[in-house]
Design a protein around this motif. Structure first.
Motif, mmCIF file in Angstrom:
data_model
loop_
_atom_site.group_PDB
_atom_site.id
_atom_site.type_symbol
_atom_site.label_atom_id
_atom_site.label_comp_id
_atom_site.label_asym_id
_atom_site.label_seq_id
_atom_site.Cartn_x
_atom_site.Cartn_y
_atom_site.Cartn_z
ATOM 1 N N PRO A 459 0.791 -1.250 0.000
ATOM 2 C CA PRO A 459 0.000 0.000 0.000
ATOM 3 C C PRO A 459 0.818 1.295 0.000
ATOM 4 C CG PRO A 459 -0.877 -1.612 1.565
ATOM 5 C CD PRO A 459 0.422 -2.148 1.060
ATOM 6 N N PRO A 460 1.838 1.638 0.812
ATOM 7 C CA PRO A 460 2.381 0.927 1.981
ATOM 8 C C PRO A 460 1.717 1.411 3.273
ATOM 9 C CG PRO A 460 3.814 2.744 1.393
ATOM 10 C CD PRO A 460 2.654 2.817 0.452
ATOM 11 N N PHE A 461 1.301 0.490 4.087
ATOM 12 C CA PHE A 461 0.731 0.777 5.395
ATOM 13 C C PHE A 461 1.770 0.531 6.485
ATOM 14 C CE2 PHE A 461 -3.799 -0.307 3.884
ATOM 15 C CZ PHE A 461 -4.096 1.038 3.716
ATOM 16 N N PHE A 462 1.638 1.268 7.575
ATOM 17 C CA PHE A 462 2.354 0.893 8.792
ATOM 18 C C PHE A 462 1.631 -0.287 9.416
ATOM 19 C CE2 PHE A 462 2.181 0.978 13.423
ATOM 20 C CZ PHE A 462 3.516 0.793 13.736
ATOM 21 N N VAL A 463 2.390 -1.328 9.785
ATOM 22 C CA VAL A 463 1.864 -2.466 10.532
ATOM 23 C C VAL A 463 2.722 -2.663 11.764
ATOM 24 C CG1 VAL A 463 0.911 -3.595 8.489
ATOM 25 C CG2 VAL A 463 3.251 -4.127 9.218
#
Length: 832
Positions: A459-463
């Motif tokens: 996506p970039p997503f924070f995980v």
């Protein structure tokens, strides 16, 4: 003089709203592209402040001289006496001495006093800057939250992958995702290589053109899998008439064996692309239309092909329109399985650069996922061969100079309607894993993403979930563990060092894999030094650390809305209890998947309990806590202890990776005008000005990134403005050390100017006499039409209270002629 009684009918009251515009800039001398450096826009505390103004004292000492301020009076007296005593009136010498003496007097310090906009970061110990952080976080944010909903100690989870190169940023960096095939023991299928038809779908912004006029723009690769596919950004023919630098771009697609050709060696003419004759296979090179991509503009891109659609016709779809077509008559154009025994399969997907290497037995790309790499970087261990190493002949000479997000690869041909949908909102799928890409095993996929043909999604997503790896505790020491935060909390709360946890932002969501961050650190300092420097000094000595810290930036693409429900998918779905979701909460403790909380970054449970004012354990030769504290902001070079120093000092577990700007109301009046704030980092630390960030406010106290020339994501909060207090807060740790080298703040103020307007009637027959002893009756003018035989001049007006005290006075700019038959209304405005 005449007295006229006035009543309430003669008064009017109203308010004017003034909007003073202000721009304040501060730049360090070491920022080469800011000319001139220094500070501009400061306000003098005295309206007539000037270095040319002097204070002249009347006190005269017996031995006064021109070198002292009080010595100017004798010189003046001597000059006057000289002019009077000279028979011819020539006192040149005395006057010159007096003028020279005045020039030599030191300017008064009060005329040099200025009011500045203050930039500060939370301190590493309890002092006024730390207390101001507490006031903003614990007092002002809760107080203003009803008016400004984004006033949370959190920021939005909407980011881009930033690929930028420059003199201070290394070129040979790339994200390497594991794509194992039959040449390694782990897998028998290349998950990221479409079998026949395909669609590459992503957002791209050509944010960076060449640094200098005349420089060559090197082709930059977005996707590359050896012998399968490569998509690269190349220049078009358009050149900016303002900067004389390229501002038009296009895409280059390479398939099958053509994906082994270096993109920079491909010659483009019109809508055709050719490669050197020495290349193995030049039959699968295609380009989009010329200038189909514009500089610093977000474009949604889809590259698609299917052998059964229009006899093998593929297309470049940019912003919903076909911007170039190509025809392939083969049934498949991917070559994920090698046909040569000594040459390995692709085994890796490269994002942000082009892999140039032989990929033979002694230099396989699978070496990026060796047991050593698994231990140090947390990536998958492909084959357990302890002798495996990184490819020794690998070169990355085609770095992408752009920002990308929402990268997807499909194993099917997407329709225009499907492409349009994915350009507006995040893809919706629900993968479930057996196993996990975090632990080193190979998760097997089922669920709707398999049905949709989705192979790859960043996506970039924070995980919160990341693999176990080496994590820096100081610039000199590391420990084994995993990270659950956007930045390295051990460095931040221990020694005030900033290091982005890049691994938390680059998870591939279909398989749950994490990439190898080649050339992106985090580096450590192995040398021994006795020089005392801050932690950030040592961190930013490394080019890979500098680029790592700016590799994920807030996204300003307002054409797209991400699907945050993705954070509930896959092997994260078991985290509904909250352990994996506790980073996605607002200040009320409620789960909000769009937010990354900055509260309670570290636990305070292990801190020693003692009375800080009477503490004697942390000082002196017998300090008992020093071995526990270890490295400090003042001395980050020693071994890390068991207690984070800054946390122990302040007892505040909330993020310190923030920056404040404090604006005095002298700049804006009553409040800062909403939707007028523009805050710029003119040279992001460590980039030498290659990366610059612009923030704007949305009128509701929210700061968002606003660099692109296309629509902005005004909801994507990276900070806040409290208009009434003149406080600007940049909260996102993805904007490291915001404004540390050079920054500019512009805004408008709101100042209510209350006006009392007094209308004084001067009727005919009134005010027709003068008490001036020299008054004579004269005709007002010598015009033949003049009939009046006398007049008076009106030169001013005084307002009295009921006791005849003068409360206001107005002098006219020039006398007004008043004949006996004239009627006037004198309108006076008083501002307060």
């Amino acid at each position: 003089m005449s007295i006229i009684k006035i009543n309430s009918d003669n008064f009017e009251r109203y308010t004017l709203l003034a909007n003073p515009q202000r721009t304040y800039k501060s730049a360090s001398a070491n920022v080469s592209h800011i000319t001139p450096p220094g500070i501009t826009g400061a306000l003098p505390l005295f309206s007539d402040g000037s270095a040319t103004l002097k204070d002249v004292f009347t006190e005269v000492g017996l031995y006064a001289s021109a070198s002292f301020d009080s010595g100017i009076e004798p010189i003046r007296s001597a000059a006057v006496h000289g002019m009077v005593s000279q028979s011819n009136g020539n006192g040149y010498g005395g006057v010159w001495a007096y003028v020279s003496g005045v020039h030599d007097i030191a300017s008064s310090s009060k005329f040099a006093k200025q009011q500045h906009v203050t930039r500060f970061e939370p301190a590493v110990k309890i002092n006024p800057d730390f207390q101001r952080k507490r006031v903003v976080k614990d007092v002002l944010f809760p107080y203003y939250r009803n008016a400004y909903p984004s006033a949370q100690w959190a920021y939005n989870n909407y980011h881009t992958l930033n690929f930028a190169t420059g003199s201070y940023l290394p070129n040979g960096t790339v994200l390497v995702y594991p794509a194992g095939t039959g040449t390694v023991a782990l897998e028998n299928t290349n998950f990221y290589a479409p079998t026949a038809s395909f669609t590459f779908d992503f957002y791209l912004n050509p944010r960076y053109t060449v640094e200098n006029v005349g420089d060559e723009f090197t082709a930059g690769t977005v996707f590359h899998m050896s012998s399968s596919y490569a998509i690269s950004l190349v220049t078009g023919t358009s050149v900016s008439p303002v900067t004389s630098k390229p501002d038009g771009f296009r895409l280059l697609l390479q398939l099958s064996q053509s994906a082994e050709i270096a993109p920079s060696s491909v010659a483009i003419s019109g809508n055709s692309a050719t490669a050197p004759s020495s290349a193995a296979d030049t039959g699968f090179l295609f380009v989009s239309n010329d200038n189909s991509l514009k500089f610093n503009t977000w474009h949604h891109v889809a590259v698609r092909w299917d052998p059964n659609v229009q006899h093998g016709t593929g297309s470049f779809v940019i912003d919903g329109q076909e911007k170039g077509n190509f025809v392939i008559t083969s049934a498949s154009v991917m070559a994920p399985i090698s046909t040569t025994a000594e040459i390995h399969d692709a085994d890796a997907l490269f994002i942000g650069n082009f892999f140039e290497g032989t990929n033979r037995d002694t230099k396989p790309t699978a070496g990026y996922f060796s047991p050593t790499a698994h231990t140090q970087f947390g990536v998958l261990d492909f084959n357990g061969d302890s002798s495996a190493v990184d490819p020794t002949d690998a070169q990355f000479n085609h770095p992408l100079n752009a920002e990308v997000h929402d990268l997807k690869i499909f194993d099917n041909y997407r329709t225009l309607q499907q492409i349009l949908t994915s350009s507006k909102k995040g893809f919706e799928f629900d993968p479930y894993y057996v196993g996990s890409g975090v632990t080193g095993s190979a998760p097997q996929l089922s669920g709707t993403s398999a049905n949709e043909g989705l192979l790859f999604y960043v996506p970039p997503f924070f995980v919160k979930e990341t693999p176990t790896r080496w994590i820096n505790q100081t610039p000199f020491f590391y420990a084994t563990g995993s990270t659950e935060d956007p930045f390295n909390v051990a460095m931040s709360f221990g020694i005030a060092g900033h290091e982005l946890n890049l691994e938390n932002f680059t998870r591939e969501f279909v398989r749950g894999f994490y990439p190898r961050h080649v050339g992106l650190g985090p580096d450590r300092i192995d040398e021994t030094t006795s020089t005392a420097q801050s932690a950030n000094y040592w961190i930013y000595e490394s080019g890979s650390n500098r680029k790592r810290n700016v590799s994920v930036l807030p996204c300003d693409n307002g054409r797209f809305l991400p699907n945050f429900k993705m954070l509930l998918s896959g092997n994260l779905v078991s985290a509904n209890s909250g352990s994996v979701l506790d980073r996605f909460r607002n200040d009320f403790g409620n789960i909000d998947l769009s937010l990354i909380t900055l509260k309670d970054m570290v636990s305070t449970a292990s801190l020693p309990a003692f009375d800080a004012p009477n503490d004697v354990l942390t000082s002196g030769s017998g300090a008992m806590l020093l071995p526990l504290l270890g490295a400090t902001p003042e001395d980050p070079g020693v071994s890390p202890g068991n207690i984070l120093t800054i946390l122990q000092r302040t007892k505040d577990p909330d993020s310190n990776e923030i920056v404040f700007f404090d604006v005095s109301n002298m700049f804006y009046g009553d409040m800062i005008k909403p939707k007028s704030v523009v805050l710029k980092d003119l040279a992001v630390t460590g980039t030498n000005g290659r990366v610059q960030i612009t923030l704007k406010d949305d009128g509701y106290g929210n700061l968002y990134r606003a660099d692109s020339l296309s629509q902005h994501a005004t909801w994507n909060s990276v900070g806040n403005v409290i208009y009434e207090e003149g406080i600007v807060v940049v909260k996102s740790p993805n904007l490291p050390l915001f404004g540390a080298d050079a920054w500019e703040l512009s805004f408008e103020g709101q100042r209510n100017i209350h006006v009392l307007e007094v209308n004084v009637p001067v009727d005919k027959g009134y005010i027709n006499s003068s008490s001036n002893p020299s008054y004579q009756d004269l005709i007002p003018s010598d015009y033949p039409s003049e009939t009046a035989g006398s007049f008076v001049y009106l030169t001013g007006m005084q307002l009295h209270d009921e006791n005849m005290n003068v409360v206001a006075r107005a002098n006219f700019a020039q006398p007004v002629v008043k004949r006996d038959g004239d009627r006037y209304v004198i309108r006076t405005r008083l501002d307060f």
